[in-house]
Design a protein around this motif. Structure first.
Motif, PDB file in Angstrom:
ATOM      1  N   ASP A   1     -54.295 -52.922  -5.670  1.00 48.50           N
ATOM      2  CA  ASP A   1     -53.817 -54.061  -4.892  1.00 48.50           C
ATOM      3  C   ASP A   1     -54.157 -55.405  -5.525  1.00 48.50           C
ATOM      4  N   VAL A   2     -54.669 -55.390  -6.738  1.00 49.26           N
ATOM      5  CA  VAL A   2     -55.045 -56.630  -7.428  1.00 49.26           C
ATOM      6  C   VAL A   2     -54.076 -56.885  -8.576  1.00 49.26           C
ATOM      7  N   THR A   3     -53.478 -58.061  -8.609  1.00 54.24           N
ATOM      8  CA  THR A   3     -52.529 -58.393  -9.677  1.00 54.24           C
ATOM      9  C   THR A   3     -53.083 -59.397 -10.670  1.00 54.24           C
ATOM     10  N   GLU A   4     -54.143 -60.094 -10.293  1.00 48.62           N
ATOM     11  CA  GLU A   4     -54.751 -61.057 -11.201  1.00 48.62           C
ATOM     12  C   GLU A   4     -56.261 -61.100 -10.982  1.00 48.62           C
ATOM     13  N   VAL A   5     -56.991 -60.947 -12.061  1.00 46.74           N
ATOM     14  CA  VAL A   5     -58.450 -60.993 -11.993  1.00 46.74           C
ATOM     15  C   VAL A   5     -58.914 -62.263 -12.697  1.00 46.74           C
TER      16      VAL A   5
ATOM     17  N   GLN B   1     -73.510 -30.842 -16.349  1.00 52.00           N
ATOM     18  CA  GLN B   1     -73.689 -31.386 -15.008  1.00 52.00           C
ATOM     19  C   GLN B   1     -73.039 -32.761 -14.895  1.00 52.00           C
ATOM     20  N   ARG B   2     -73.184 -33.578 -15.957  1.00 53.19           N
ATOM     21  CA  ARG B   2     -72.575 -34.911 -15.953  1.00 53.19           C
ATOM     22  C   ARG B   2     -71.193 -34.795 -16.580  1.00 53.19           C
ATOM     23  N   ILE B   3     -70.169 -34.916 -15.758  1.00 54.15           N
ATOM     24  CA  ILE B   3     -68.811 -34.717 -16.264  1.00 54.15           C
ATOM     25  C   ILE B   3     -68.030 -36.024 -16.395  1.00 54.15           C
ATOM     26  N   TYR B   4     -68.494 -37.080 -15.743  1.00 51.99           N
ATOM     27  CA  TYR B   4     -67.778 -38.352 -15.790  1.00 51.99           C
ATOM     28  C   TYR B   4     -68.491 -39.347 -16.697  1.00 51.99           C
ATOM     29  N   ARG B   5     -67.727 -40.251 -17.263  1.00 46.86           N
ATOM     30  CA  ARG B   5     -68.303 -41.349 -18.027  1.00 46.86           C
ATOM     31  C   ARG B   5     -69.158 -42.224 -17.107  1.00 46.86           C
ATOM     32  N   PRO B   6     -70.225 -42.825 -17.640  1.00 50.93           N
ATOM     33  CA  PRO B   6     -71.014 -43.765 -16.835  1.00 50.93           C
ATOM     34  C   PRO B   6     -70.148 -44.965 -16.417  1.00 50.93           C
ATOM     35  N   VAL B   7     -70.359 -45.415 -15.199  1.00 50.38           N
ATOM     36  CA  VAL B   7     -69.633 -46.577 -14.672  1.00 50.38           C
ATOM     37  C   VAL B   7     -70.633 -47.673 -14.333  1.00 50.38           C
ATOM     38  N   VAL B   8     -70.349 -48.880 -14.805  1.00 46.38           N
ATOM     39  CA  VAL B   8     -71.177 -50.043 -14.481  1.00 46.38           C
ATOM     40  C   VAL B   8     -70.270 -51.140 -13.934  1.00 46.38           C
ATOM     41  N   ARG B   9     -70.870 -52.128 -13.331  1.00 43.79           N
ATOM     42  CA  ARG B   9     -70.100 -53.293 -12.888  1.00 43.79           C
ATOM     43  C   ARG B   9     -70.325 -54.409 -13.894  1.00 43.79           C
ATOM     44  N   ALA B  10     -69.221 -54.991 -14.337  1.00 47.77           N
ATOM     45  CA  ALA B  10     -69.293 -56.038 -15.353  1.00 47.77           C
ATOM     46  C   ALA B  10     -68.471 -57.233 -14.923  1.00 47.77           C
ATOM     47  N   VAL B  11     -68.901 -58.406 -15.370  1.00 45.60           N
ATOM     48  CA  VAL B  11     -68.196 -59.652 -15.068  1.00 45.60           C
ATOM     49  C   VAL B  11     -67.178 -59.929 -16.163  1.00 45.60           C
ATOM     50  N   LEU B  12     -65.937 -60.185 -15.771  1.00 45.69           N
ATOM     51  CA  LEU B  12     -64.894 -60.499 -16.744  1.00 45.69           C
ATOM     52  C   LEU B  12     -65.036 -61.927 -17.246  1.00 45.69           C
ATOM     53  N   THR B  13     -64.737 -62.121 -18.521  1.00 44.25           N
ATOM     54  CA  THR B  13     -64.843 -63.444 -19.120  1.00 44.25           C
ATOM     55  C   THR B  13     -63.491 -64.131 -19.239  1.00 44.25           C
ATOM     56  N   GLU B  14     -62.393 -63.361 -19.068  1.00 44.05           N
ATOM     57  CA  GLU B  14     -61.044 -63.909 -19.213  1.00 44.05           C
ATOM     58  C   GLU B  14     -60.166 -63.419 -18.071  1.00 44.05           C
ATOM     59  N   THR B  15     -59.086 -64.142 -17.828  1.00 42.22           N
ATOM     60  CA  THR B  15     -58.116 -63.719 -16.825  1.00 42.22           C
ATOM     61  C   THR B  15     -57.438 -62.429 -17.265  1.00 42.22           C
TER      62      THR B  15
END
Length: 203
Positions: free
Chosen positions: A185-189, A121-135
């Motif tokens: 559409d994002v080139t720099e995080v 039933q679960r076919i996709y990897r779990p997705v979470v939101r995480a804060v990046l520590t580096e550019t």
């Protein structure tokens, strides 16, 4: 690539039959594929799907009329192919040849199909939101799946890039436990930005 993808298939819950490298020879490739159709419910190949002089997989399978080749706006893993082979219409996925591209492509495109074929039933990897520590830099117009290391700090998910992001850098892939998804559409995080992250350490 063979060992990496075979291990990924086993981790997904299926049985993997690894076949060694096949030379850039059309009859040999066709014969090898036909041999695997006897036992395989799915075929996965890596390499030979770009536009080079020795991209035999694309050249051979294009003639069969059952496999479609395209370019996907993602990094790594732009050249992709999929279709069906043989009398039982066995699905085939043709992944890029660069090691990281092959693995990321498997995670994004092949693993969900394999999990569905296995009845999960679960076919996709779990997705979470995480804060990046580096550019983190990303190409314009392509969705990047950057290798990263996910952890929990002060009650929140934090992601760090795992070394170089080149398609040939297996060391960084081996250190990663997640894929950080950077929109097209994002080139720099900037550090502190929250992004979607695919967890590779959970089914």
């Amino acid at each position: 690539n063979g060992y990496t993808i075979a291990a990924a298939i086993q981790e997904a819950g299926a049985i993997a039959y690894r076949v060694g490298p096949v030379p850039d020879d059309a009859p040999t490739l066709l014969s090898t594929l036909e041999d695997q159709l006897v036992r395989a419910d799915m075929i996965v190949t890596t390499g030979g799907v770009s536009a080079g002089a020795y991209d035999t997989v694309k050249a051979v399978l294009s003639r069969l009329g059952t496999v479609e080749f395209t370019k996907v706006a993602m990094q790594p893993g732009m050249p992709q192919g999929h279709g069906f082979l043989g009398p039982e219409q066995t699905p085939i996925f043709t992944l890029p040849g660069n090691p990281v591209s092959a693995y990321v492509s498997f995670e994004v495109f092949v693993r969900p199909v394999l999990r569905r074929m296995l009845g999960h039933q679960r076919i996709y990897r779990p997705v979470v939101r995480a804060v990046l520590t580096e550019t983190l830099m990303s190409p314009q117009g392509k969705r990047q799946f950057a290798r990263g290391h996910l952890s929990v700090e002060e009650g929140r998910y934090v992601a760090r890039p795992a070394g170089g992001q080149g398609s040939h850098m297996l060391g960084a892939m081996a250190q990663a436990n997640c894929l950080v998804v950077v929109p097209e559409d994002v080139t720099e995080v900037k550090p502190g930005t929250a992004l979607a992250v695919l967890r590779l350490d959970e089914v």
